[in-house]
Design an enzyme around this catalytic site. Structure first.
Site, PDB file in Angstrom:
ATOM      1  N   SER A  31       0.814  -1.217   0.000  1.00 20.90           N
ATOM      2  CA  SER A  31       0.000   0.000   0.000  1.00 20.90           C
ATOM      3  C   SER A  31       0.845   1.263   0.000  1.00 20.90           C
ATOM      4  O   SER A  31       0.318   2.365   0.059  1.00 20.90           O
ATOM      5  CB  SER A  31      -0.920   0.006   1.227  1.00 20.90           C
ATOM      6  OG  SER A  31      -0.154  -0.051   2.422  1.00 20.90           O
ATOM      7  N   THR A 163     -39.589  26.871 -10.151  1.00 23.49           N
ATOM      8  CA  THR A 163     -39.926  25.525  -9.720  1.00 23.49           C
ATOM      9  C   THR A 163     -40.153  24.731 -10.998  1.00 23.49           C
ATOM     10  O   THR A 163     -40.731  25.253 -11.955  1.00 23.49           O
ATOM     11  CB  THR A 163     -41.197  25.487  -8.839  1.00 23.49           C
ATOM     12  OG1 THR A 163     -42.309  25.998  -9.578  1.00 23.49           O
ATOM     13  CG2 THR A 163     -41.010  26.303  -7.567  1.00 23.49           C
ATOM     14  N   HIS A 164     -39.677  23.502 -11.031  1.00 26.87           N
ATOM     15  CA  HIS A 164     -39.735  22.672 -12.243  1.00 26.87           C
ATOM     16  C   HIS A 164     -38.986  23.338 -13.402  1.00 26.87           C
ATOM     17  O   HIS A 164     -39.271  23.051 -14.562  1.00 26.87           O
ATOM     18  CB  HIS A 164     -41.183  22.386 -12.661  1.00 26.87           C
ATOM     19  CG  HIS A 164     -42.037  21.851 -11.566  1.00 26.87           C
ATOM     20  ND1 HIS A 164     -42.042  20.535 -11.197  1.00 26.87           N
ATOM     21  CD2 HIS A 164     -42.903  22.483 -10.728  1.00 26.87           C
ATOM     22  CE1 HIS A 164     -42.889  20.346 -10.190  1.00 26.87           C
ATOM     23  NE2 HIS A 164     -43.417  21.523  -9.873  1.00 26.87           N
ATOM     24  N   SER A 285     -13.468  26.354 -27.973  1.00 29.16           N
ATOM     25  CA  SER A 285     -13.686  25.160 -28.794  1.00 29.16           C
ATOM     26  C   SER A 285     -12.608  25.065 -29.853  1.00 29.16           C
ATOM     27  O   SER A 285     -12.161  26.082 -30.387  1.00 29.16           O
ATOM     28  CB  SER A 285     -15.073  25.228 -29.446  1.00 29.16           C
ATOM     29  OG  SER A 285     -15.186  24.264 -30.469  1.00 29.16           O
ATOM     30  N   LYS A 291     -17.418  29.830 -29.261  1.00 32.70           N
ATOM     31  CA  LYS A 291     -17.764  29.163 -28.015  1.00 32.70           C
ATOM     32  C   LYS A 291     -16.941  29.671 -26.826  1.00 32.70           C
ATOM     33  O   LYS A 291     -15.767  29.970 -26.931  1.00 32.70           O
ATOM     34  CB  LYS A 291     -17.538  27.644 -28.131  1.00 32.70           C
ATOM     35  CG  LYS A 291     -18.446  26.933 -29.098  1.00 32.70           C
ATOM     36  CD  LYS A 291     -19.895  26.947 -28.657  1.00 32.70           C
ATOM     37  CE  LYS A 291     -20.129  26.143 -27.401  1.00 32.70           C
ATOM     38  NZ  LYS A 291     -19.805  24.717 -27.570  1.00 32.70           N
ATOM     39  N   ASN A 293     -16.940  27.985 -23.139  1.00 29.91           N
ATOM     40  CA  ASN A 293     -17.544  26.885 -22.392  1.00 29.91           C
ATOM     41  C   ASN A 293     -17.253  26.991 -20.892  1.00 29.91           C
ATOM     42  O   ASN A 293     -16.108  27.202 -20.494  1.00 29.91           O
ATOM     43  CB  ASN A 293     -17.002  25.543 -22.908  1.00 29.91           C
ATOM     44  CG  ASN A 293     -17.302  25.349 -24.380  1.00 29.91           C
ATOM     45  OD1 ASN A 293     -18.372  25.705 -24.858  1.00 29.91           O
ATOM     46  ND2 ASN A 293     -16.348  24.780 -25.110  1.00 29.91           N
ATOM     47  N   GLU A 298     -18.717  22.566 -15.292  1.00 31.51           N
ATOM     48  CA  GLU A 298     -19.073  21.218 -15.746  1.00 31.51           C
ATOM     49  C   GLU A 298     -18.257  20.156 -15.001  1.00 31.51           C
ATOM     50  O   GLU A 298     -18.787  19.093 -14.647  1.00 31.51           O
ATOM     51  CB  GLU A 298     -18.859  21.111 -17.256  1.00 31.51           C
ATOM     52  CG  GLU A 298     -19.859  21.949 -18.054  1.00 31.51           C
ATOM     53  CD  GLU A 298     -19.547  21.976 -19.544  1.00 31.51           C
ATOM     54  OE1 GLU A 298     -18.656  21.216 -19.974  1.00 31.51           O
ATOM     55  OE2 GLU A 298     -20.187  22.758 -20.260  1.00 31.51           O
ATOM     56  N   TYR A 325      -9.773  -6.587  12.885  1.00 33.78           N
ATOM     57  CA  TYR A 325      -9.130  -6.072  11.675  1.00 33.78           C
ATOM     58  C   TYR A 325      -9.139  -7.144  10.595  1.00 33.78           C
ATOM     59  O   TYR A 325      -8.965  -8.331  10.853  1.00 33.78           O
ATOM     60  CB  TYR A 325      -7.687  -5.632  11.960  1.00 33.78           C
ATOM     61  CG  TYR A 325      -7.027  -5.023  10.736  1.00 33.78           C
ATOM     62  CD1 TYR A 325      -7.131  -3.665  10.484  1.00 33.78           C
ATOM     63  CD2 TYR A 325      -6.332  -5.819   9.825  1.00 33.78           C
ATOM     64  CE1 TYR A 325      -6.550  -3.106   9.345  1.00 33.78           C
ATOM     65  CE2 TYR A 325      -5.747  -5.272   8.685  1.00 33.78           C
ATOM     66  CZ  TYR A 325      -5.857  -3.911   8.450  1.00 33.78           C
ATOM     67  OH  TYR A 325      -5.291  -3.375   7.327  1.00 33.78           O
ATOM     68  N   GLN A 330      -7.578  -2.152   4.173  1.00 31.11           N
ATOM     69  CA  GLN A 330      -6.564  -1.408   3.439  1.00 31.11           C
ATOM     70  C   GLN A 330      -7.186  -0.661   2.266  1.00 31.11           C
ATOM     71  O   GLN A 330      -6.633   0.332   1.793  1.00 31.11           O
ATOM     72  CB  GLN A 330      -5.466  -2.361   2.953  1.00 31.11           C
ATOM     73  CG  GLN A 330      -4.317  -1.668   2.241  1.00 31.11           C
ATOM     74  CD  GLN A 330      -3.153  -2.606   2.028  1.00 31.11           C
ATOM     75  OE1 GLN A 330      -2.483  -3.011   2.974  1.00 31.11           O
ATOM     76  NE2 GLN A 330      -2.918  -2.975   0.779  1.00 31.11           N
TER      77      GLN A 330
END
Length: 466
Positions: A31, A163-164, A285, A291, A293, A298, A325, A330
């Site tokens: 590990s 709303t919605h 883009s 564009k 973005n 995102e 344990y 781990q």
């Protein structure tokens, strides 16, 4: 990372195993590739343990001093990139202990008296998680501060409340931002609760049954900033609730950040144009030169997949384990470490977008009045002034909305005479409630969107945040 396993070439194990492990065993067992993050916590725990062993007479003061000096040297080597991590030694604990033996010789072998890797690893991971929670809390306070400052600046700027995702009633941009201040406040509370419960020291529980050495667990708990030692040695080494609770809080926080990121994506679109983000937090883009973005938003929106995945993975690891344990545990560290690092990044990105965003007042005001957003104000006026039952007022308002929609006009542009064909008692005073600004100012109930409310709440939070 436990006191169970097969590691014949690892001389730290002693004489139990005559043969070395297969290559696949080393691959699945090691590990060190990820738990080396725990080096500072491991060294802090070892120093506290050495102090306690000396104080109780288990080791000499000279051994304690040698151990401290060696651990300080090792910490410096790691931080300056001069430490060689060995996969054959499996984990951070054995790597540090092996190097300590090289540095100081025989006293290093006395450090592990009265403890096991089982209590050592959970102590280290608790310390790491506690440090991470403290960092997350500071970052979230900064995000709240950015939101509240922006809310105070735009406490009276109208925008549509949805709303919605349909226009419902006008609110203010500041009021909308303050909703996230409240949400993040609850997130901070969840992390604080998780921190409070994790803040018990497992050090000294040893492998699972405690130890016969006259150790002082209160001393080590206090030295490491824990409130108290854990009360049951079996629970001490098999508990991963602290990781699960932290990941649960992280998942809810990530959901909140994802919701806000989604709104930023919508608000930036050409169809909404509610806000703009600078070039620093957007991308272009490769083929469409027009564009811009909102990639930061995102990516924040997407990161909940990693955090929620970590929580699900951890629950799955723990669901079938008997006391105490098991090597399965781990598998707690990679998802925990990844989720905490992901949170650090997404909180910083969100705070950056809040400070960077510029609301488009013209577009927001125009949208705030669209979709007959003041219809509820009309219904309220009919109840308050004419004494209509709300259901009847709702029906009258719906009829007037239908009339306006049929004519392609707004409610406040309907002639009074036409309104009176539906309800003869309507007077000129009705137009006092049909504007967006007056609608917003009228929402003075506690928690409402009235600008004076928003300013009060923003200032309250900014004072609280310092």
């Amino acid at each position: 990372m436990s006191d169970t396993g097969n590691s014949g070439k690892n001389t730290m194990w002693g004489g139990r195993f005559a043969a070395g492990p297969a290559a696949i065993m080393e691959d699945i067992n090691a590990s060190i590739g990820f738990d080396q993050k725990l080096y500072a916590q491991d060294i802090a725990g070892s120093k506290a343990h050495a102090d306690m062993l000396a104080a109780t007479g288990v080791i000499t003061d000279a051994d304690r001093d040698a151990i401290h000096g060696g651990l300080d040297q090792i910490k410096g080597e790691i931080e300056h990139g001069h430490f060689t991590f060995s996969r054959a030694l499996e984990d951070i604990h054995m790597n540090i202990e092996s190097r300590l033996r090289e540095v100081i010789g025989e006293p290093a072998g006395r450090l592990h008296t009265g403890r096991s890797r089982n209590d050592q690893v959970t102590t280290d991971t608790k310390l790491y998680t506690r440090d991470a929670i403290d960092g997350i809390d500071r970052a979230l306070a900064d995000l709240q501060r950015a939101l509240a400052e922006k809310a105070l600046e735009h406490a009276a700027l109208p925008m549509p409340g949805f709303t919605h995702l349909q226009s419902a009633q006008p609110v203010t941009f500041g009021h909308h931002l303050m909703a996230y201040v409240e949400m993040i406040g609850r997130d901070r509370g969840r992390f604080a609760d998780a921190r409070k419960r994790l803040n018990e020291s497992p050090l000294g529980a040893a492998a699972l049954a405690g130890t016969s050495f006259p150790i002082d667990r209160e001393m080590t708990a206090q030295a490491l900033g824990f409130d108290r030692p854990t009360a049951n040695s079996l629970d001490s080494v098999s508990d991963r609730d602290y990781a699960l609770e932290t990941l649960a809080a992280a998942s809810i926080l990530s959901m909140h950040l994802s919701r806000f990121a989604e709104e930023i994506v919508i608000w930036c679109s050409a169809q909404f144009q509610f806000i703009t983000l600078s070039d620093a937090l957007t991308t272009g883009s490769s083929i469409m030169p027009q564009k811009k973005n909102p990639d930061a938003a995102e990516l924040v929106r997407a990161k909940i997949g990693r955090v929620l995945g970590a929580f699900t993975a951890m629950l799955t690891v723990m669901k079938g384990l008997p006391m105490a344990y098991a090597k399965d545990m781990q598998e707690d560290k990679e998802p925990l470490f990844d989720a905490l690092a992901t949170l650090e990044l997404t909180i910083a990105a969100t705070t950056g977008m809040v400070r960077d965003m510029v609301p488009n007042a013209k577009a927001l005001k125009k949208a705030a009045g669209a979709g007959y957003a003041t219809a509820t104000d009309l219904a309220d006026w009919l109840v308050r002034v004419l004494g209509l039952p709300f259901r009847e007022a709702h029906h009258v308002t719906g009829t007037l909305v239908g009339m306006a929609a049929k004519r392609g006009t707004d409610l406040h542009r309907l002639p009074l005479a036409d309104m009176q064909t539906v309800e003869p008692r309507i007077t000129e005073d009705v137009f006092s409630v049909l504007s967006v600004d007056k609608s917003i100012r009228s929402r003075t109930s506690y928690g409402g969107t009235a600008p004076k409310n928003v300013r009060q709440q923003a200032r309250r939070w900014l004072k609280k945040l310092g």
